[in-house]
Design an enzyme around this catalytic site. Structure first.
Site, PDB file in Angstrom:
ATOM      1  N   CYS A  21      36.349   5.823 -15.919  1.00 17.63           N
ATOM      2  CA  CYS A  21      37.426   5.354 -16.742  1.00 17.63           C
ATOM      3  C   CYS A  21      38.399   4.465 -16.024  1.00 17.63           C
ATOM      4  O   CYS A  21      38.257   4.151 -14.868  1.00 17.63           O
ATOM      5  CB  CYS A  21      38.205   6.570 -17.209  1.00 17.63           C
ATOM      6  N   ARG A  51      37.904  -0.776 -19.722  1.00 17.00           N
ATOM      7  CA  ARG A  51      37.371   0.239 -18.812  1.00 17.00           C
ATOM      8  C   ARG A  51      36.947   1.484 -19.572  1.00 17.00           C
ATOM      9  O   ARG A  51      36.341   2.380 -19.017  1.00 17.00           O
ATOM     10  CB  ARG A  51      38.393   0.614 -17.739  1.00 17.00           C
ATOM     11  N   PHE A 238      35.448   6.297 -20.472  1.00 21.42           N
ATOM     12  CA  PHE A 238      34.158   5.695 -20.784  1.00 21.42           C
ATOM     13  C   PHE A 238      33.144   6.781 -20.538  1.00 21.42           C
ATOM     14  O   PHE A 238      32.934   7.225 -19.427  1.00 21.42           O
ATOM     15  CB  PHE A 238      33.873   4.511 -19.869  1.00 21.42           C
ATOM     16  N   ASN A 258      39.349   9.556 -12.343  1.00 24.96           N
ATOM     17  CA  ASN A 258      38.391   8.477 -12.524  1.00 24.96           C
ATOM     18  C   ASN A 258      37.311   8.681 -11.477  1.00 24.96           C
ATOM     19  O   ASN A 258      37.547   8.515 -10.290  1.00 24.96           O
ATOM     20  CB  ASN A 258      39.086   7.126 -12.317  1.00 24.96           C
ATOM     21  N   GLY A 259      36.152   9.094 -11.924  1.00 28.23           N
ATOM     22  CA  GLY A 259      35.074   9.334 -10.967  1.00 28.23           C
ATOM     23  C   GLY A 259      34.277  10.564 -11.356  1.00 28.23           C
ATOM     24  O   GLY A 259      34.274  10.972 -12.510  1.00 28.23           O
ATOM     25  N   GLU A 915      13.809  -8.084  -5.392  1.00 25.60           N
ATOM     26  CA  GLU A 915      15.193  -8.306  -5.009  1.00 25.60           C
ATOM     27  C   GLU A 915      15.382  -9.360  -3.936  1.00 25.60           C
ATOM     28  O   GLU A 915      16.438  -9.457  -3.357  1.00 25.60           O
ATOM     29  CB  GLU A 915      15.827  -6.992  -4.597  1.00 25.60           C
ATOM     30  N   GLN A 963      15.227   2.913  -7.478  1.00 23.80           N
ATOM     31  CA  GLN A 963      13.824   2.553  -7.332  1.00 23.80           C
ATOM     32  C   GLN A 963      13.041   3.852  -7.248  1.00 23.80           C
ATOM     33  O   GLN A 963      13.441   4.772  -6.536  1.00 23.80           O
ATOM     34  CB  GLN A 963      13.699   1.748  -6.038  1.00 23.80           C
ATOM     35  N   LYS A 966      12.305   5.563  -3.915  1.00 27.43           N
ATOM     36  CA  LYS A 966      13.410   6.066  -3.092  1.00 27.43           C
ATOM     37  C   LYS A 966      14.734   5.896  -3.824  1.00 27.43           C
ATOM     38  O   LYS A 966      15.609   5.174  -3.358  1.00 27.43           O
ATOM     39  CB  LYS A 966      13.441   5.373  -1.739  1.00 27.43           C
ATOM     40  N   GLN A 972      15.923  -1.904   4.088  1.00 34.56           N
ATOM     41  CA  GLN A 972      16.186  -2.829   5.171  1.00 34.56           C
ATOM     42  C   GLN A 972      14.945  -3.661   5.429  1.00 34.56           C
ATOM     43  O   GLN A 972      13.841  -3.140   5.519  1.00 34.56           O
ATOM     44  CB  GLN A 972      16.560  -2.063   6.430  1.00 34.56           C
ATOM     45  N   CYS A1131      -5.382  -5.103  -3.368  1.00 38.00           N
ATOM     46  CA  CYS A1131      -4.805  -3.968  -2.636  1.00 38.00           C
ATOM     47  C   CYS A1131      -5.795  -2.816  -2.617  1.00 38.00           C
ATOM     48  O   CYS A1131      -6.405  -2.495  -3.626  1.00 38.00           O
ATOM     49  CB  CYS A1131      -3.512  -3.530  -3.310  1.00 38.00           C
ATOM     50  N   CYS A1137       2.181  -0.708   3.967  1.00 38.12           N
ATOM     51  CA  CYS A1137       2.971  -1.884   3.611  1.00 38.12           C
ATOM     52  C   CYS A1137       4.121  -2.101   4.584  1.00 38.12           C
ATOM     53  O   CYS A1137       4.519  -3.228   4.831  1.00 38.12           O
ATOM     54  CB  CYS A1137       3.562  -1.734   2.213  1.00 38.12           C
ATOM     55  N   CYS A1142      -1.059  -5.556   6.231  1.00 40.71           N
ATOM     56  CA  CYS A1142      -1.957  -5.433   5.091  1.00 40.71           C
ATOM     57  C   CYS A1142      -3.201  -6.298   5.309  1.00 40.71           C
ATOM     58  O   CYS A1142      -3.107  -7.517   5.421  1.00 40.71           O
ATOM     59  CB  CYS A1142      -1.228  -5.875   3.834  1.00 40.71           C
TER      60      CYS A1142
END
Lengths: 1503, 493
Positions: A21, A51, A238, A258-259, A915, A963, A966, A972, A1131, A1137, A1142
């Site tokens: 919120c 908000r 919210f 808020n949280g 990404e 994802q 994970k 990284q 594959c 990977c 590969c």
């Protein structure tokens, strides 16, 4: 409430509701009451409307509310009209309460209240129905509206004055709430409706299920000029929930939050244990009986937080003191925190575990008002103080416009800091002063020195003797060790102290379906944060995390004494055999222990469950006899005494001790042979273990070491230390996934969903954990354990352990969906366009009768009236619904990536960029008509390559929240994998490591996600916005929030999908199969009437037409396929990977290996065609003509009659619960979201800059701006990108000048050629994703304050920016230039985590920085003015060097500062420039080591 | 995998054999082991695949692909790379009782399905197996290890070929008392008399293993043919279970004119007598079919044919020709024979290599069909009339050979060896005892159950499956032992 019995149970999990919120307050420092404050509060609330959220209809809000001081004059007048007289202020309490709408029920409720008033010695002065005006509120809200009344009471005798009155009012409120609500004593018909909004002599709360704009109209009281207050605390909600609930609105009685509190389940349990020992001078034991319990699991996290704060405060602690106990700063890793303050926190750690999670909390008791921010500072809070003693604090700057001339201070709340206004003392008390005072209340350090022990203080014990090699082998077999455990888990941990990495997701059977023996922890899936709260970076933000655990008693939390901190403290929870040996014989300073055998008899029927019950009783007896530390141990097992799985035993004892109120008096230590992986530790800690000794893991390490199977240079001690370190690292990661920072708050927090245990087991051992499909009971578990146990003793000859086969396929190991045959037939089918081979492949996937893998494997289609195949919509239509999974160029090769893109474009489906950005060369079609452009462009936390042009070239923009492989973790790309090409596409240089942070730093909650969607929708108005979530308990609720945040598509990913590298424990143990998440999402969206405005997609190991059909029937209308598509490309599931090796050129950047890539777009097209045809066949057999008409028809599915292993113990009724579709709603996407695109400043800008856009003519224009003007610049940048591609316009073509307080995301994705000049201030995400524009900001010219010490922009500025320049005259907030890869910026001071994850660009800080500067910074340069010589301490030195600037650096620096001065008239810059020779020496150059190396290499190659 | 990038850095290097010119003067094994560091390098090429196709088998295009005994290839490769030979041995012995046999004679379908072989030469898996077990013998790690306790259960195994031996070894390890019946004078079956000494040394390798098994308590009863010397019924009465491992020894014949002439033998007769004479008297007894100074024609291009070629060469034949009816395989895989199928590619096996060394040519002629055996006056074979064939698709989807007119020729021959495979088990014993067989004359016993129509009698290996590989025989021997063990635990006798 609806009749529960008539509703079939669904997968919806009410406890997983989230809200977040906008909050804020306005107060007069001197405590002067006025009606103006009330008005200001309302204005502020309205300006934070964005908000908040609204539900299925625009008129129904999620909730808004406001808290004031009691407006005595107003109330007195009103009461007089009603015929009763109020005593003077402080002598009466006023309550606000919702009643059940039924008049008789209300009467009975009042009757009950009267009884309790009498009992407690109160006089009823009278009731006042609160007038409301419900003409404007939404239909849904109206249906759920409750009568609101005020009650006025006074004490018959009140010798203790107002504070006594307040305590009695508290007792009255709690007592009546319990009495009227609790089943055994409930007022008939009340049905949980009765609710106290507030009851106090000081404060009063007005709130409801309203939009912020409706509040003032709804409550005519608030408009009355007599309604006055010196403070107003507001909250705009919210929520993910749209099921009508008026009482869920905030503020509560003391706080507005808020949280999220992530650890709430544990906090409630601990509170249950603690409250049993409450003693206070201020409350009698009888009074405690009336008011307990403090916390209630049925209430929200915020409501419970409010309750505990209230209890601590009323029992005598000051409000700030209570806040510090419950939400402590990160004191442990804090090197320059004041010693006394540290002692204060360390002492209180023995009393209260942190209530952990991102939070900004405003609090008040009517006399003091303030706000505090959690340790990580993940919520925004800005304040201003004016000359005339008004203080305004809010989530956003500018929420309450004040005249700039009046402002004397602009600031922000910093992580872990508190801001308090004492209205009685009439002043602001700074964090420092406040905390120092509190820290000196008691000699905490002295108490700690006496109370705290560590294992090294203890006398030596007698650890058990090492096992012989034969015993070791039998032990390993008893506890289910495999060769893989040694090779893939324990070995790597002992070798390198890191977490083992794996690839390609999990295609093994769900644990309850497996024929292999299962560790009990495998039935527990880790929950993780997505959208509603941010995960933490356990590496780069380690400083806020702690693994500290302690063994000892919890004493009365309402009191403080030296004894309270008598604890045996462990730095981390893994005990060595030596330490455990000491604890087993401990007997000093009140510490005593008892070892309880965690074993059951193989000869006794139901031996397992009976032994658990006995163990619980023994444990309770031991605690009652004064033993403080209980050690549950399976050491003494034999052929007939069988180990109880440690998690089962521990869970049962923990829950039993909570139920018997003994838990707080004891600590639980586990000594178990079955503990080896991080996840095993996490489950034990999550269910209550204080410390764990994994003796068999240590013994196994000894064996590996002796055999020479570990790295040669390691000593055995190092190997043990490495293992412990690896576990610690893994635990931090698991906590951080959920956004939890400390082990203490994770302890007992039960943050798991159970998959595959029945409710009897759950109830006894894991009480109240989410578990939705039932599964194995004690009997089945016992049989499996016994089987494994007997086998361990009958394999004398074989010295080689079993395979495992989980991470690598083995014939005699765990089964995998993708075995050699399936891979072969799929490749054959796609390459040869061989439908028979496809069918062979599909059969291998689908026929899960002997070995069930997936939930869908246990489902079958009910016979339906079939239709001819020709009547089913054609494959070309179906294929448009396909997309491939997000795999970045970088994780897979260019060849593999572009082949997928071409294929998907050919069939009208969508490939996903992943990404890593996308090479602009791919945006144009090739001459032969093929198109390498990925239709879906992903926006992930790293924001690599996310520019205006990138977004412009998308048909869909996907926000990756998590994802499957994970969830909750970052990633990284190590520097050695970043070649010139990948570096360029990601706007970095080769050789520089690129980190994706665990959270999106612009999404810490749902309203933030709404803001990002708002940004992206303006960055490309034609693109669908897709939000990718991972299946877990509560994902449906999150999806509702996502729908309300106006995403066009939501993707529910299965836990099992995922290519590329991930930590092994995450692949297996985090998240759920998509079946559950998808069904929950569909059900919850329908429940909230949101389903028909959002497309639902799913993915995760989807392989065949049957899978597609089941996904559709469970609620998805689109599907993603990744692994199978990769297999089609060649594959062969090497699962390497992460090693860049590969051998078929798919997941590698090695040019030699890329040459080996053999995939063709035709192969991919063949495969998707087969999938569509396969689905059509299923559709025909079930009688569905189109996918749309098939969505959500769960009645077509039924559980298979007994097949497979353990299959009969499951209950899929909730999964298959028939959907109820409300009138006017639909079960698939039928209408567009209202993106309110017309609401944008950019339209008026666009009008004025047409010439520039069309003919590149320079233009300058001026505008007013306020905080509700958000994402300014996105649309115009999009228009420029469409026309001028990545290049933009010539510098300075469009010069836009603004005046006022800019809303969030000012200048977002601003492209080259635009200058944004702002006189005033700005909020969070200033210059986010900047793509070349120039940004200039300086304070109002009339401002009286000193700009260099006042806040001008918010948090997370220039997040993911790729190029541009910026000049900021004033202070920025936390995470300035996070993940910047090209912007050059000058700023006068910044908050914590500056330049985090930066990979390029230049940052000049002319003033102070906060802590953790340059964490994860791998590229770019920062020049920081080191005013106090302490910069090094504030800098995270892990990846950077600090050097004096060189000659050429100084030129650049001087140049930048000069420009800053010119553009902003900064007096600071002017001063520095005037004294350049001296001042320039105070700059420190912060240079990442990676970057240095990479630049040197570049120089060499170009030289 | 040992080394992650090993496969990119190291080229395949095969173990060497003795020089063909030299080795044909001896009946000793022609294998030469690789140097340890070379083996380690080669082991580094193994990629430790997530899905190791080498380690498992499934039938593709009716050929074996991957390892039928599921050798833990990636794991022992890793141990070899790390120099952990004992660990490698433990892993190897977990799935394979007799790696010293397969390490020599297996056609290595594992290498055909090695993932690396998709686009590079496969890992030298077979040689690593050989190296591990030979090192183990050299180091003395292979020692008799009799079971500590005996169950008292008696089992008779008929046939001492690889399946019988594997079953015997497995059951003996469990403490059962096993007797292995063999009609020849030495145990080992095909291993002893089917494969010539230079490929698999009888004393140094076969008897070495059998001696160990004897010391572990297995009783070998030679010169005893069940159904002839002892009836199956008697055996049944004195044992708790019986396993038929009689092999598929019934050879395919060539029914063409001249077949009855002299100088025409089945390959097995030739090979068997040769080895027996060699072992009995170092050939001094002359009790073998000599090829010395003869023109030898071997009909059949398979492994046994090759063994005949090599044996004839050691007899110092005048010439040797090997006739193969199929096409010459391509040098590299054809499109229709993709990985992981067994690669149907041209191989110069040891016999042909030797022939090349002696006569300067590969002895094989492809697409050659023998139409007639021409005899001299003494009814002794003189030559063969052959013709080239073309392979044509037939109506059933198969292919049939069709003679190509005008391609007839005549090949002089003094000794003709028929090496065209085997049709199944010999039927006498089966017929005598009413054991059900199928159309292909194999014993009916479903794989995985291995039970014949008579309770307590199991069948495994080639007599059940038909002619196959040694490694399949070991697979079946191990598998039948497991079933038999389960059966023994059920019966009370």
């Amino acid at each position: 409430m609806m009749d529960k019995n008539s509703m079939p149970p669904t997968l919806y999990v009410p406890s997983m509701e989230h809200d977040s919120c906008g909050i804020g307050f306005v107060a007069h420092i001197k405590g002067r009451k006025s009606h103006q404050i009330v008005q200001d509060g309302l204005t502020m609330l309205i300006n934070m409307e964005h908000r908040g959220g609204c539900g299925c209809e625009p008129e129904t809000g999620d909730g808004a509310g406001i808290l004031f001081q009691v407006p005595h004059q107003f109330l007195a007048t009103e009461c007089q009209k009603l015929g009763f007289v109020l005593p003077e202020p402080g002598k009466y309490g006023v309550g606000m309460m919702f009643f059940n709408p039924n008049v008789e029920v209300r009467q009975a409720t009042k009757q009950r209240i009267q009884e309790h008033l009498d009992e407690l010695g109160f006089n009823l002065l009278g009731y006042r129905p609160v007038p409301v005006n419900h003409t404007e509120i939404g239909e849904t809200a109206r249906q759920a509206e409750l009568p609101l009344e005020q009650i006025f009471v006074s004490l018959k005798e009140n010798p203790g004055g107002p504070s006594e009155l307040e305590r009695k009012l508290f007792i009255l409120r709690k007592y009546t709430t319990h009495s009227i609500g609790r089943t055994s004593t409930a007022v008939p018909g009340n049905d949980y409706e009765f609710y106290w909004l507030s009851l106090s002599y000081k404060t009063i709360v007005y709130k409801g299920m309203l939009r912020t704009t409706q509040l003032a109209d709804y409550f005519p009281d608030l408009a009355h000029p007599d309604f006055d207050s010196a403070l107003a605390l507001v909250h705009s909600r919210f929520s993910t929930n749209t099921v009508p609930k008026w009482k869920l609105a905030q503020p509560f009685r003391y706080i507005a939050h808020n949280g999220e509190i992530n650890t709430i389940r544990g906090n409630i349990n601990w509170m249950k244990s603690k409250q049993a020992h409450f003693i206070s001078e201020l409350f009698t034991p009888e009074e405690f009986d009336l008011l307990l319990p403090i916390c209630d699991k049925a209430h929200s996290d915020s409501a419970n937080l409010d309750s505990i704060i209230e209890m601590l405060t009323l029992a005598g602690r000051s409000l700030p003191h209570a806040m510090m106990m419950v939400i402590p700063e990160a004191w442990e890793g804090h090197d320059f925190m004041d010693e006394d303050k540290k002692a204060f926190y360390e002492y209180h750690a023995s009393l209260m575990e942190p209530w952990d999670g991102p939070a900004s909390i405003s609090f008040t008791d009517g006399h003091v008002i303030g706000a505090t921010l959690d340790r990580n500072g993940l919520r925004p809070s800005r304040y201003v103080v004016t000359q005339d003693d008004i203080v305004v604090m809010a989530s956003e700057a500018g929420a309450l416009p004040v005249e700039e001339e009046r402002v004397i201070k602009k600031g922000r709340l910093q992580p872990g800091r508190m801001f308090v206004v004492d209205l009685q003392e009439g002043r602001i008390i700074e964090d420092e002063e406040l905390k120092t005072t509190l820290a000196h209340e008691h000699p905490y350090r002295e108490w700690l020195d006496r109370g705290i022990h560590t294992p090294s203080d203890l006398p030596e014990g007698t650890p058990d003797l090492p096992l012989t090699s034969k015993e070791l082998l039998i032990n390993q077999r008893i506890f289910g060790y495999t060769r893989e455990d040694l090779k893939k888990i324990i070995g790597p941990m002992a070798n390198a102290a890191t977490e083992p990495i794996g690839s390609m997701g999990a295609d093994i059977p769900l644990p309850p379906f497996s024929h292999q023996s299962q560790h009990l922890s495998n039935y527990f899936k880790q929950l993780f944060a997505q959208v509603s709260n941010p995960p933490i970076d356990p590496i780069r933000e380690k400083m806020i995390m702690s693994l500290r655990s302690s063994l000892g008693m919890n004493l009365n939390a309402l009191d403080a004494s030296p004894d309270h901190c008598r604890q045996l403290v462990l730095e981390q929870p893994v005990l060595t055999k030596e330490d455990l040996g000491k604890i087993k014989v401990i007997d000093q300073d009140g510490f005593t222990s008892r070892t309880l055998p965690m074993l059951f008899s193989s000869e006794r029927r139901n031996g397992l469950e009976l032994a658990i019950d006995q163990l619980c009783r023994d444990a309770a007896a031991a605690v009652e006899s004064g033993r403080v530390i209980l050690i549950l141990s399976d050491r003494k097992h034999s052929s007939s005494r069988v180990p109880i799985p440690s998690l089962l035993a521990l869970g049962a004892v923990h829950q039993y001790l909570i139920r018997t109120k003994l838990r707080a008096k004891s600590a639980l230590v586990v000594e178990a042979g079955d503990v080896r992986e991080t996840h095993h530790f996490a489950t034990l800690i999550g269910y209550g273990a204080n410390a764990i000794c994994p003796y068999l893991a240590f013994e196994s390490i000894d064996q590996l070491w002796e055999k020479g199977l570990l790295n040669e240079e390691l000593t055995l001690e190092q190997a043990h230390a490495n293992y412990i370190k690896a576990i610690g690292y893994g635990l931090r990661k698991i906590f951080s996934k959920m956004g939890i920072s400390t082990l203490q708050s994770y302890h007992g927090a039960q943050i798991f969903e159970i998959l595959g245990l029945n409710s009897r087991v759950v109830k006894k051992c894991f009480t109240k954990s989410v578990s939705r499909i039932e599964g194995l009971g004690f009997g089945e578990l016992e049989n499996a354990i016994l089987k494994q146990h007997r086998a361990a003793f009958s394999q004398n000859n074989d010295v080689v352990l079993e395979a495992g086969g989980i991470y690598e396929w083995r014939k005699d190991g765990e089964k995998h969906l993708f075995g050699p045959e399936a891979i072969h037939y799929l490749q054959k089918a796609a390459r040869n366009k061989d439908y028979d081979a496809y069918k062979t492949y599909a059969n291998l996937m689908n026929s899960q009768d002997d070995q069930v893998f997936t939930i869908r494997g246990l489902l079958e289609f009910q016979k339906q009236q079939s239709i001819p195949l020709e009547e089913v919509e054609p494959a070309v239509e179906i294929m448009k619904r396909f997309c491939t999974g997000a795999m970045s160029f970088g994780s897979i090769s260019y060849e593999a990536h572009s082949t997928l893109a071409i294929a998907m474009n050919r069939i009208g489906a969508k490939s996903n960029s992943g990404e890593g950005g996308e090479d602009e060369n791919r945006f144009e079609r090739k001459p032969n008509g093929d198109w390498e452009r990925s239709a879906i462009k992903q926006v992930a936390s790293g924001r690599f390559g996310v520019t205006s042009n990138y977004l412009t070239n998308a048909s869909e923009i996907q926000i990756k929240m998590a994802q499957g492989a994970k969830p909750g973790e970052g990633g990284q790309l190590p520097g050695h994998k970043v070649d010139e090409w990948i570096g360029r596409v990601r706007y970095s240089i080769p050789g520089v490591g690129l980190i994706s942070p665990p959270p999106h730093h612009d999404i810490y909650s749902i309203e933030d996600l709404a803001q990002l969607i708002y940004d992206l929708k303006r960055a490309n108005r034609e693109a669908r916005i897709n939000v990718k979530l991972v299946s877990e308990a509560g994902v449906g609720t999150i999806a509702s929030g996502v729908a309300k945040a106006k995403a066009d598509v939501v993707l529910i990913s299965g836990y099992d999908g995922g290519t590329g590298a991930s930590p092994i424990s995450s692949i297996k143990h985090a998240g759920l199969p998509w079946e559950i998440g998808l069904a929950e999402t569909h059900q919850t969206l329908l429940r909230n009437k949101l389903r028909n405005r959002i497309t639902v997609q799913t993915d995760g190991q989807i392989r065949t037409g049957r899978d597609l059909a089941i996904a559709t029937l469970l609620g998805a209308e689109e599907w993603g396929i990744a692994t199978a598509a990769l297999v089609v490309e060649g594959c062969i599931l090497m699962r390497k990977c992460h090693l860049n090796t590969c051998p078929v050129g798919v997941a590698t950047q090695n040019p030699e290996l890329r040459k080996r890539f053999k995939g063709k777009p035709e192969h991919v097209v063949n495969f998707f065609t087969f999938l569509a045809e396969d689905l059509r066949e299923v559709m025909a057999s079930l009688g569905f003509r189109t996918v749309n008409e098939m969505v959500g028809h769960t009645e077509v599915l039924t559980p298979k009659a007994k097949v497979g292993h353990n299959s009969s113990s499951f209950d899929f009724s909730a999964l298959l619960a028939p959907a109820k579709i409300a009138v006017g709603d639909g079960s698939f996407k039928q209408r567009e979201q209202d993106h309110e695109l017309f609401l944008s400043k950019d339209w008026s800008i666009l009008n004025q800059v047409k010439g520039a856009l069309e003919n590149r003519l320079p233009v300058k224009a001026t505008f007013d701006i306020m905080n509700t003007d958000r994402s300014v610049g996105a649309i115009i940048s999009n228009e420029i990108s469409k026309k001028y591609k990545g290049e933009g316009l010539p510098h300075g073509t469009i010069h836009l000048v603004f005046k006022g307080s800019a809303g969030q995301s000012f200048g977002v994705f601003g492209v080259h050629g635009i200058t944004f000049e702002l006189e005033g201030e700005a909020n969070d995400y200033f210059g986010k994703g900047l793509s070349g524009a120039e940004m200039i900001i300086y304070p109002h010219k009339v401002a009286q304050y000193d700009p260099e010490h006042n806040q001008i922009i918010g948090n997370v500025a220039f997040y993911g920016a790729t190029s541009g320049t910026a000049f900021i005259r004033g202070l920025a907030g936390e995470r300035f230039c996070v993940r910047n890869s090209g912007v050059k910026a000058v700023v006068e001071g910044i908050g914590d985590h500056g330049c985090e994850y930066m990979t390029g660009g230049v940052v000049v800080v002319l003033g102070d920085t906060g802590r953790n500067f340059a964490a994860g910074m791998s590229g770019g340069i920062a020049y920081v003015m080191d005013h106090d010589g302490l910069f090094k301490q504030r800098c995270n030195m892990a990846s950077v060097d600090l050097d004096p600037p060189e000659e050429t650096d100084l030129e650049e620096l001087q140049d930048l500062i000069h420009t800053h001065w010119i553009k902003t008239e900064s007096s600071n810059a002017e001063r520095i420039l005037k004294n350049w020779a001296r001042e320039c020496q105070r700059f420190i150059k912060v240079m990442p080591k990676d970057y240095k190396k990479a630049l040197r290499k570049l120089e060499l190659t170009t030289a | 995998m040992g080394k992650i990038t090993g496969f990119l850095e190291v080229d395949r290097k095969d173990h060497s054999n003795k020089d063909p010119q030299q080795r044909i003067n001896s009946w000793d094994e022609f294998h030469v082991g690789m140097k340890e560091e070379d083996i380690r390098d080669q082991a580094a090429r193994c990629m430790d695949c997530g899905v190791p196709f080498c380690h498992t088998t499934f039938s593709l295009a009716s050929k074996t692909s991957g390892c039928p005994v599921n050798n833990l290839i990636p794991e022992w490769n890793d141990m070899v790379y790390r120099g952990q030979w004992q660990m490698a041995l433990q892993l190897l012995l977990k799935t394979n009782n007799f790696p010293e046999f397969t390490g020599r004679v297996c056609p290595a379908p594992c290498e055909g399905s090695c993932v690396l072989s998709i686009n590079a030469p496969a890992v030298t898996i077979k040689h690593h197996e050989y190296a591990i077990i030979e090192r183990a013998f050299d180091e003395g790690w292979i020692r008799p290890c009799p079971p500590l306790e005996r169950t008292g259960k008696l089992i008779a195994i008929i046939g001492s070929g690889p399946s019988g031996l594997a079953a015997a070894d497995q059951l003996n390890k469990k403490g059962h008392s096993v007797s292995v019946y063999e009609r020849a004078d030495r145990p080992g079956g095909l291993l002893m008399y089917g494969i010539p000494n230079m490929k698999l040394d009888k004393r140094k390798v076969v008897e070495r293993r059998i001696d160990i098994m004897r010391q572990e308590g297995i009783v070998f009863i030679n010169n005893t043919e069940i159904g002839k010397d002892v009836s199956l019924k008697d055996l049944q009465e004195s044992h708790d279970a019986i396993i038929l491992c009689t092999g598929a020894t019934h050879p395919r014949d060539l029914r063409i004119p001249g077949r009855t002439g002299n100088g025409i033998h089945f390959a097995m007769e030739f090979l068997h007598k040769n080895t027996k004479s060699l072992l009995d008297s170092n050939h001094l007894d002359q009790k073998y079919i000599s090829a010395r100074n003869k023109n030898v024609v071997v009909i059949g291009g398979g492994d046994t044919g090759t063994d005949c070629v090599a044996t004839a060469l050691r007899h110092q034949c005048k010439s040797v020709t090997q006739l193969e009816i199929l096409e010459r395989p391509p040098e590299v895989r054809m499109e229709g024979n993709p990985w992981p199928e067994y690669p149907n590619v041209f191989i110069l096996d040891y016999g042909q290599e030797e022939s090349k060394a002696v006569f300067g040519r590969d002895p094989r002629r492809y697409r050659r069909m023998t139409q007639e055996l021409i005899l001299d006056e003494q009814e002794h074979v003189k030559s063969l009339k052959t013709v080239e064939v073309r392979w044509k698709s037939d109506s059933k989807g198969g292919i049939q050979p069709e003679p190509v007119p005008g391609t007839e020729d005549e090949i002089p021959a003094d000794l003709v060896l028929l090496s065209m495979g085997f049709l199944g088990p010999e039927q006498t014993l089966l017929e005598q005892n009413g054991i059900t067989t199928n159309q292909r004359s194999n014993v009916v016993a479903e794989y995985g159950k291995f039970t014949t129509n008579i309770e307590g009698i199991f069948a495994a290996g080639d007599c059940r499956r038909g002619q196959s590989l040694v490694v399949w025989a070991i697979n079946e021997g191990r598998a039948v032992a497991e079933v038999c063990e389960e059966y023994l635990s059920r019966i009370v006798k």
